[in-house]
Design an enzyme around this catalytic site. Sequence first.
Site, short mmCIF file in Angstrom:
data_model
loop_
_atom_site.label_atom_id
_atom_site.label_comp_id
_atom_site.label_asym_id
_atom_site.label_seq_id
_atom_site.Cartn_x
_atom_site.Cartn_y
_atom_site.Cartn_z
N LYS A 180 0.76 -1.18 0.05
CA LYS A 180 0.04 -0.03 -0.04
C LYS A 180 1.00 1.36 0.08
O LYS A 180 0.33 2.25 -0.17
CB LYS A 180 -0.84 -0.03 1.30
N GLY A 181 2.25 0.99 0.24
CA GLY A 181 2.95 2.58 0.54
C GLY A 181 3.11 3.33 -0.49
O GLY A 181 3.26 4.36 -0.12
N ASP A 215 7.78 3.02 -2.63
CA ASP A 215 7.73 3.94 -1.67
C ASP A 215 9.15 3.98 -1.21
O ASP A 215 9.62 5.13 -1.24
CB ASP A 215 6.60 3.79 -0.49
N ASP A 260 14.67 -0.36 1.22
CA ASP A 260 15.88 -0.45 2.33
C ASP A 260 16.66 -1.51 1.93
O ASP A 260 17.72 -1.26 1.60
CB ASP A 260 14.59 -0.96 3.40
N LYS A 294 17.00 4.20 1.12
CA LYS A 294 18.02 4.05 2.45
C LYS A 294 19.58 3.67 2.02
O LYS A 294 19.75 2.78 1.38
CB LYS A 294 17.45 3.12 3.42
N PHE A 354 13.76 4.44 10.53
CA PHE A 354 12.71 4.05 10.08
C PHE A 354 11.92 5.38 9.95
O PHE A 354 11.79 6.37 10.93
CB PHE A 354 11.79 3.14 10.87
N ASP A 384 3.84 3.20 6.60
CA ASP A 384 3.21 2.90 7.84
C ASP A 384 3.99 2.16 8.72
O ASP A 384 5.13 1.67 8.39
CB ASP A 384 1.92 1.85 7.61
N ARG A 431 -0.14 6.43 7.70
CA ARG A 431 0.08 6.51 6.23
C ARG A 431 -0.30 7.91 5.73
O ARG A 431 0.00 8.58 4.72
CB ARG A 431 -0.79 5.47 5.59
P1 IMP Z 1 13.22 -3.84 1.67
O1 IMP Z 1 12.50 -5.21 0.92
O2 IMP Z 1 14.05 -4.06 2.82
O3 IMP Z 1 13.92 -2.95 0.63
O4 IMP Z 1 11.91 -3.27 2.29
C1 IMP Z 1 11.15 -2.76 1.40
C2 IMP Z 1 9.67 -2.41 2.24
O5 IMP Z 1 9.64 -2.23 3.34
C3 IMP Z 1 8.78 -1.29 1.66
O6 IMP Z 1 8.19 -1.40 0.46
C4 IMP Z 1 8.22 -0.74 2.92
O7 IMP Z 1 6.90 -1.44 2.79
C5 IMP Z 1 8.90 -1.38 3.89
N1 IMP Z 1 10.01 -0.45 4.65
C6 IMP Z 1 11.04 -0.38 4.85
N2 IMP Z 1 11.71 0.73 5.25
C7 IMP Z 1 10.76 1.43 5.70
C8 IMP Z 1 10.55 2.53 6.56
O8 IMP Z 1 11.38 3.12 7.13
N3 IMP Z 1 9.19 2.82 6.78
C9 IMP Z 1 8.03 2.13 6.45
N4 IMP Z 1 8.02 1.15 5.79
C10 IMP Z 1 9.55 0.84 5.34
#
Ligand code: IMP
Length: 182
Positions: free
Chosen positions: A49-50, A106, A109, A137, A158, A165, A171
Amino acid sequence: MAVRSQEQDDALGDVVVPEDELQDRVKAIGKEITADYEGRAPLLVGVLKGAFMFMSDLARAIDLPVEFDFMAVSSYGSATRTSGVVRIIKDLDIDLEGRDVIIVEDIVDSGLTLAYLRRNLEHRNPASLEVCALLLKDGLQKSDPDIRYVGFHLPADFVVGYGLDVGEKYRNLPSLVRYVGS
Ligand code: IMP
């Protein structure tokens, strides 16, 4: 149970990116996409949803006949960490064959969610596949995430707001705010 206003919420820290800066950057990315895809009609694939708020503003900043689709994924892990194991909750409705696809994310990470999505969508034979991420990030990705459009580079904190969220909350904040927990 009484619900506190978000302004009085102790779990929220300082503003990381204020609303006007978010809006200005999204408009600039929209202009870039408009120039890069001149004469084409890209398909924006929003990751729910982000990305819903970013996608909505971005689409209005692109002066081309874009189409939209959405995918919902869930990654297993804790409230603030993903594990890299991704499950598709809602798949796309539109066939990607021969389309110029832009994945709208969105936040990247670890990059694991994006790596999974990219592999999955590449198998559907789009004419081109690029990524537009509002937030990246720094330093956390295991391999180069190869993202064509990045809104802002952030430290590892975070963050919530503008679609992001924690446990489905925050959100609707118009700015991006540091989440410091309760
Ligand atoms: P990744 O797979 O570690 O890159 O994480 C990506 C997903 O984790 C994003 O699409 C978000 O849904 C969630 N996420 C990662 N960091 C944050 C944050 O700082 N705030 C909110 N959601 C996050």
